[in-house]
Motif scaffolding. Structure first.
Motif, PDB file in Angstrom:
ATOM      1  N   ASP A  70      13.774   3.715   7.626  1.00 40.13           N
ATOM      2  CA  ASP A  70      14.168   4.633   6.549  1.00 40.13           C
ATOM      3  C   ASP A  70      12.958   5.016   5.691  1.00 40.13           C
ATOM      4  N   ILE A  71      12.087   4.043   5.452  1.00 40.70           N
ATOM      5  CA  ILE A  71      10.871   4.325   4.679  1.00 40.70           C
ATOM      6  C   ILE A  71      10.014   5.350   5.406  1.00 40.70           C
ATOM      7  N   ILE A  72       9.874   5.178   6.720  1.00 40.14           N
ATOM      8  CA  ILE A  72       9.054   6.102   7.518  1.00 40.14           C
ATOM      9  C   ILE A  72       9.629   7.514   7.468  1.00 40.14           C
ATOM     10  N   VAL A  73      10.953   7.614   7.582  1.00 41.87           N
ATOM     11  CA  VAL A  73      11.605   8.933   7.530  1.00 41.87           C
ATOM     12  C   VAL A  73      11.309   9.615   6.201  1.00 41.87           C
ATOM     13  N   PRO A 101       0.809  -1.221   0.000  1.00 42.44           N
ATOM     14  CA  PRO A 101       0.000   0.000   0.000  1.00 42.44           C
ATOM     15  C   PRO A 101       0.844   1.274   0.000  1.00 42.44           C
ATOM     16  N   ILE A 102       1.962   1.252   0.736  1.00 41.24           N
ATOM     17  CA  ILE A 102       2.855   2.423   0.744  1.00 41.24           C
ATOM     18  C   ILE A 102       3.400   2.667  -0.658  1.00 41.24           C
ATOM     19  N   ASN A 103       3.880   1.603  -1.271  1.00 45.41           N
ATOM     20  CA  ASN A 103       4.459   1.708  -2.609  1.00 45.41           C
ATOM     21  C   ASN A 103       3.433   2.233  -3.608  1.00 45.41           C
ATOM     22  N   GLY A 104       2.224   1.661  -3.536  1.00 46.01           N
ATOM     23  CA  GLY A 104       1.179   2.082  -4.461  1.00 46.01           C
ATOM     24  C   GLY A 104       0.751   3.524  -4.243  1.00 46.01           C
ATOM     25  N   THR A 105       0.672   3.944  -2.993  1.00 44.97           N
ATOM     26  CA  THR A 105       0.244   5.310  -2.681  1.00 44.97           C
ATOM     27  C   THR A 105       1.256   6.328  -3.191  1.00 44.97           C
ATOM     28  N   VAL A 106       2.532   6.066  -2.964  1.00 43.01           N
ATOM     29  CA  VAL A 106       3.576   6.999  -3.415  1.00 43.01           C
ATOM     30  C   VAL A 106       3.581   7.095  -4.937  1.00 43.01           C
ATOM     31  N   ASN A 146      -5.817   5.959   4.110  1.00 48.54           N
ATOM     32  CA  ASN A 146      -5.469   4.732   4.833  1.00 48.54           C
ATOM     33  C   ASN A 146      -4.622   5.088   6.054  1.00 48.54           C
ATOM     34  N   ASN A 147      -5.250   5.094   7.229  1.00 50.60           N
ATOM     35  CA  ASN A 147      -4.532   5.464   8.449  1.00 50.60           C
ATOM     36  C   ASN A 147      -3.362   4.533   8.758  1.00 50.60           C
ATOM     37  N   ASP A 148      -3.470   3.288   8.310  1.00 48.63           N
ATOM     38  CA  ASP A 148      -2.441   2.301   8.627  1.00 48.63           C
ATOM     39  C   ASP A 148      -1.091   2.604   7.992  1.00 48.63           C
ATOM     40  N   ILE A 149      -1.066   3.441   6.953  1.00 47.01           N
ATOM     41  CA  ILE A 149       0.216   3.736   6.304  1.00 47.01           C
ATOM     42  C   ILE A 149       0.605   5.210   6.453  1.00 47.01           C
ATOM     43  N   LYS A 150      -0.009   5.873   7.429  1.00 48.11           N
ATOM     44  CA  LYS A 150       0.426   7.228   7.758  1.00 48.11           C
ATOM     45  C   LYS A 150       1.661   7.147   8.659  1.00 48.11           C
ATOM     46  N   PRO A 151       2.574   8.110   8.555  1.00 47.41           N
ATOM     47  CA  PRO A 151       3.850   8.037   9.278  1.00 47.41           C
ATOM     48  C   PRO A 151       3.734   7.775  10.775  1.00 47.41           C
ATOM     49  N   ASP A 152       2.762   8.399  11.449  1.00 42.37           N
ATOM     50  CA  ASP A 152       2.657   8.203  12.897  1.00 42.37           C
ATOM     51  C   ASP A 152       2.271   6.759  13.243  1.00 42.37           C
TER      52      ASP A 152
END
Length: 235
Positions: free
Chosen positions: A146-149, A86-91, A162-168
């Motif tokens: 590193d991904i989170i940063v 999901p992170i990859n797709g969102t970016v 998608n709250n699950d892939i927000k930085p916090d």
């Protein structure tokens, strides 16, 4: 006996109890040394069985810690690895598939999935396996950090429902991953320490049993029924 399997431990303590029962039925048994007495041998059997119980508990804790790590980092529905796609797709959706942002995140995810750490050859086989596993997961967690940063540096441009892939939320998951990875090492260390104590206890039990057999042989004779009953017991 060189085997340290649970079956072997159980058989040995069972044979010790058989030896103890036999001793209590021998007429006027006289140990060559006080440490070969019925009372002392009984106490050592009790101590050894106590170590078996403690080791079983520590082993279970270690097994649970391994499963918890798997669920948090790799296999669980809310695990770290389940967040990567999901992170990859969102970016890619926000910045474009060929953007630097998308390539950077994709590269970090690729490193995460290919994390591999070499462990020093001085470690024992068991320690080596645990150490390698720990360091491999630790490496994965560092790539996840590193991904989170990077996501955090995107700022308000990184918008997702998608709250699950927000930085916090990802940061909370990262810390949980660190905690469960460390818990594996902690529980394995406790299990190893208690198992070492158990092995020492069995060595002492075996030593006393050997002395008891010699005492029986000296008192009743090598051809006696008493000695024949116990000489074959492996402890």
């Amino acid at each position: 006996m060189n085997s340290t399997s649970e079956v072997s431990f159980g058989a040995r303590v069972g044979n010790a109890e058989t030896l103890l029962t036999s001793l209590t039925n021998f007429v006027a048994y006289q140990p060559l040394k006080p440490e070969y007495s019925i009372e002392n041998f009984s106490n050592e059997i009790r101590n050894t069985k106590g170590f078996n119980n403690v080791v079983a508990e520590k082993k279970q804790n270690y097994s649970l810690a391994l499963e918890k790590r798997i669920q948090v980092i790799t296999k669980g529905p809310g695990s770290i690895e389940k967040r990567l796609a999901p992170i990859n797709g969102t970016v890619k959706a926000i910045y474009g598939k060929t953007s630097k942002e998308a390539k950077d995140i994709a590269g970090m995810i690729a490193k995460y999935r290919g994390a591999n750490i070499t462990v020093p050859k001085t470690a024992t086989p068991a320690d080596n396996t645990v150490s390698q596993s720990y360091q491999s997961y630790n490496s994965k967690l560092q790539f996840f950090a590193d991904i989170i940063v990077n996501l955090s540096q995107f700022g308000e441009e990184y918008i997702t429902p998608n709250n699950d892939i927000k930085p916090d939320k990802l940061q909370q998951l990262y810390q949980l991953g660190v905690d469960v990875n460390n818990e594996v090492v902690t529980t394995f260390t406790q299990f190893s320490q208690e198992n070492a104590r158990r092995i020492d206890s069995y060595k002492l039990l075996s030593y006393i049993a050997t002395g008891i057999k010699e005492s029986v042989k000296a008192q009743y004779g090598v051809r006696s029924t008493e000695y024949k009953l116990i000489k074959g017991l492996k402890i």
